[in-house]
Design an enzyme around this catalytic site. Sequence first.
Site, PDB file in Angstrom:
ATOM      1  N   TYR A   1      -1.405  10.344  -2.929  1.00  0.00           N
ATOM      2  CA  TYR A   1      -1.536  11.549  -3.764  1.00  0.00           C
ATOM      3  C   TYR A   1      -0.515  12.610  -3.344  1.00  0.00           C
ATOM      4  CZ  TYR A   1      -6.087   9.863  -5.580  1.00  0.00           C
ATOM      5  OH  TYR A   1      -7.088   9.149  -6.184  1.00  0.00           O
TER       6      TYR A   1
ATOM      7  N   ASP B   1       0.861  -1.193   0.000  1.00  0.00           N
ATOM      8  CA  ASP B   1       0.000   0.000   0.000  1.00  0.00           C
ATOM      9  C   ASP B   1       0.894   1.240   0.000  1.00  0.00           C
ATOM     10  OD1 ASP B   1      -2.289   1.565   0.194  1.00  0.00           O
ATOM     11  OD2 ASP B   1      -2.272   1.520   2.381  1.00  0.00           O
ATOM     12  N   MET B   2       0.679   2.113  -0.951  1.00  0.00           N
ATOM     13  CA  MET B   2       1.505   3.321  -1.017  1.00  0.00           C
ATOM     14  C   MET B   2       1.187   4.223   0.182  1.00  0.00           C
ATOM     15  SD  MET B   2       2.890   2.396  -3.702  1.00  0.00           S
ATOM     16  CE  MET B   2       4.041   3.743  -3.889  1.00  0.00           C
TER      17      MET B   2
ATOM     18  N   ASP C   1      -3.710   2.619  -5.421  1.00  0.00           N
ATOM     19  CA  ASP C   1      -2.385   2.581  -4.777  1.00  0.00           C
ATOM     20  C   ASP C   1      -2.138   1.318  -3.968  1.00  0.00           C
ATOM     21  OD1 ASP C   1      -3.977   3.029  -2.525  1.00  0.00           O
ATOM     22  OD2 ASP C   1      -2.477   4.316  -1.586  1.00  0.00           O
ATOM     23  N   GLU C   2      -2.812   0.256  -4.309  1.00  0.00           N
ATOM     24  CA  GLU C   2      -2.674  -0.989  -3.537  1.00  0.00           C
ATOM     25  C   GLU C   2      -2.506  -2.185  -4.460  1.00  0.00           C
ATOM     26  OE1 GLU C   2      -5.643  -1.911  -0.109  1.00  0.00           O
ATOM     27  OE2 GLU C   2      -6.542  -0.599  -1.594  1.00  0.00           O
TER      28      GLU C   2
ATOM     29  N   ARG D   1       0.192  14.883   9.533  1.00  0.00           N
ATOM     30  CA  ARG D   1      -0.596  14.080  10.475  1.00  0.00           C
ATOM     31  C   ARG D   1      -0.104  14.293  11.905  1.00  0.00           C
ATOM     32  NH1 ARG D   1      -1.868   8.337   7.234  1.00  0.00           N
ATOM     33  NH2 ARG D   1      -1.871   9.322   5.183  1.00  0.00           N
TER      34      ARG D   1
END
Length: 726
Positions: free
Chosen positions: A23, A18-19, A134-135, A60
Site C-alpha cells: 500500500y 510478494d509486493m 499483493d501476492e 521500519r
Amino acid sequence: MPVARRETCDGRVIAHVDMDCFYVQVEQRKQPSLRGLPTAVVQYNSYKGGGLIAVSYEARKSGVKRRSSIHEYKNVFVFSSMRGDEAKEACPQIQLVQVPVARGKANLNTYRNAGSEVVSILSRKGRCERASIDEVYLDLTDAAQTMLMETPPESVEHVQEEVLKSHVLGLQIEDEDDAKEEVRKWLCKSDASYQDKLLACGAFIVADLRMQVLKETEFTCSAGVAHNKMLAKLASAMNKPAQQTVVPQSSVEGLLEYFPIKKMKQLGGKLGTSLQSDLGVNTVGDLLQFSEDKLQQRYGINTGTWLWNIARGISGEEVEGRLLPKSHGSGKTFPGPQALKTIGSVQHWLNELCEELSERLDSDMDQNKRIAHTLTLHARAYKTGDSDSHKKFPSKSCPLRYGTTKIQEDALTLFLAGLRDFLSFYNFKTHGNENNNWGITALSVSASKIVPIPSGTHSIAKYFSERFPSGSSSNQSVDDVIDEVAPSSPSAGSDNCLGVIPSELQLEYPEEDTGVNHSKACLDHQDLLCNLSEKVDGLTEESSHVALPGNEDRMTRNEPYRDLLSKEPRLAFNASSLKAVEKKKAAGKKPHGNSSIIKFFNNYHNSQSSFEQKNVTNAQGVKIPLLHGSQSASGSNLTSNQVEMASEIHQLEEIDANNSGCSIDTMPQGSQAWSYNIDEIDPSIIDELPPEIQEELRTWLRPRKRPNVVKRGSSITQYFRPDKGR
Ligand code: TTP
C-alpha cells in the site's frame, strides 16, 4: 483442513511473488514526493493517528512496524497495531497517508487495481494464481524447461545484476564481496542436477519478471523460487525488499529444521498448538521424528500424511490458473464506542457495504462475464456483560440476487437471522432473556461461488432479461435456503484474502473492542487476511436460513422472535425471513442420499480402535464426539450438504478448525453425530475411497444440489437450479 496432496512432480519450478510494503508503494506512486521517505499507510479509523496497515522499509529502520504488540489469548494471537501517534514518536519524520475512503470506510480499489497491473505482467510467463491483493504464485515449469533447452544458464554470457543478487539457500558464501560470483557459479553450473538447473532457469525468469514489473508499474517485489508453493512462499519472505531467494532441494531440510511450527501455513491454530503441547513439536524439523503412522493415528489419515509431508518440504499443491478473485466482499469494523446498537444503524452500514459489493459484482460481470451465487453476512457482536460473546455471531448465507436493493434487503435478512441466533444463544447460556444489550463491532458482506456466465449466452442483458422477466423479482425476498458453507477456508484467492476484509477489520481496537484475533504468530498478508475471514467464519454457523413465504403466526409464536421484535420493532418487516429460519430449524434437515457413505463410515468407524477417541480427548481437552464441517454457533443445525453420520471417526483430521473453516466443538453428550461438509471434500482423494461411495460423492460434487430450494418466481437461483439444463 490441511489436505495432503501427492507431490505431482519434484521438477516443478514454482515462484511466489510478494509486493514490498504494497500500500505504501501504491501511495508513493500517487505522490512521488514520498518516495524514499519513511512512510506508512494508516487505516480510516483515526483513533490515535490511525492504525498502521503498511510501513515502508525506511520507516521500519526507525522501529516503526505494523504491529506494536501481540499476546496470546485462549490459544489465538491477538495483535494490536501500532498507531500513527506512536509511529511519530518512533520516527518523527514519518509521512502518514490515510487509506482512501469511500462510503465512510476504507476503499481498497486503488490497491486492488494496482495488484491487477502486477498480475497481468507476471502472468505472461506461466500459470498464475492471484493469492492475495499483493501476492502471486507462478508455475514456471514450462518456461524453465524451455529456457534450459534453448538458452541454458551456462550459455548466458552476461548474467543480469538482478539475477546475481539472488540468494541461494544453502550456498556457502565466505566473503560477501564474492557473493554475486558465487551465485553466478551456482546458477551456471554445467554439472548441476536437472532440478537445480531448472531452479536456476526459474531464477533468471523471475528476475526478469520482477524487472518488468518495476519498469511498468514502478513497484518492487520480492520472490521465492522453489519446487513447490509451500517452499516458494517461505522463501519469498526471507529477503525483502526487492530481492529473490532460491530453494534448492538440498537446502530444504536446513530451511525447515528451525522453522517455527506455528508460522507454517495452516498450523497457526489449534493443530499447531496441539503439535506443540501434545507432541512437543516446536519447529517443522521436530516433526521428522514421527512416523507417518504415528501422525495419522494422532491426527487422522489426511492430516497425518500432510504433516509428514511438510516436515520433508513436500507439497503437491498446484498453482491454480486464476487471475481473478474467488469472491468479493466489503466490510467495516465499529470498534469500541462506535459499535452499532440499533437495527437502523446496522441497516445503514449494510446498505453502504452492499452498495460497494454490488458495484464490484457489476463490474466483475461487465469485465469478466462472471456472476456470483452466494451472499454471506459475517458480523462480530458482543452482548453486554459477556466478553466472549463476539465469538458467537453466526454467519449466514443465501442465494445472491443481483441488484443493489436486493442485496441490501437480503443482507439485512441474513443479519436479522444471525442476530436472532446470537441472542437466543446468549439467552440460553444465561438462562435469561431480558437483556438485549448487543453491539455490532464488525460487519461484512461477501459474494462467493463466482462462475463464468454460461457460454452461449449472447449478451448479459439478454441473459438477465431471460432469467428475470420484468417485474418478476423486484420484491422478492430471500426465498431459498442454501445449505452450504460460506467461504471460510483459508483458500487463497478469495477476495477475502485480497483485502476485502478491510484494513480496518484487521487491526485491534482500543477499549472494549477486542479487535481481531489472528491465529498465527507471524503472518504474511494472505494468511492474515484469510485468518480474518477464518476468524469470523470459524465462530459462526454458515448455513443459510432465509425466508419462506407466509406463516407470520409462527413468527410471533416464537419466543426469541417475539422477544426480539418487541425490543426491535424494525425487525418485523423481515418477519417472514426469520420465521422461515425457524421453520427450517424445526423441520430438522436430513441428509440426502448418503446411505452408502454412512455405511462406509460406520464400518470404518467400527474398525477403529478406541485409541483414536482417547487421543481426541487428550488433544483437545474435550470429550468427543466432535462436529466436523460447518457448525452452528448455537450448536444445532447440520446442513443438507453436510453428511450427518452416526460415527465419531476422523475426529482429528480437521482439528485445525481455525484454518480449515471446519469447526470442532463438543456435541451434547450422547450425541453421536458428526458431519462432513461437501465443499471441503478434496476431489483428489475420492479415488482413494471405496468404489461404492466414489460415485455417490461424485454426484454430490457435481453442480450443487439444493434439495431445499423453494421454487418461486424468477430468480437467479431459479436459473441455477441443479436440474436446470439436465
Ligand atoms: P503484506 O504483504 O503483509 O505486507 P506489505 O506488503 O505491506 O509489506 P511486506 O513488504 O512486508 O510484504 O500486506 C500487503 C498489504 O495488505 C499491505 O501493504 C497493507 C494490507 N494489509 C492490511 O491492510 N492490514 C494488515 O493487517 C496486513 C497484514 C496487510
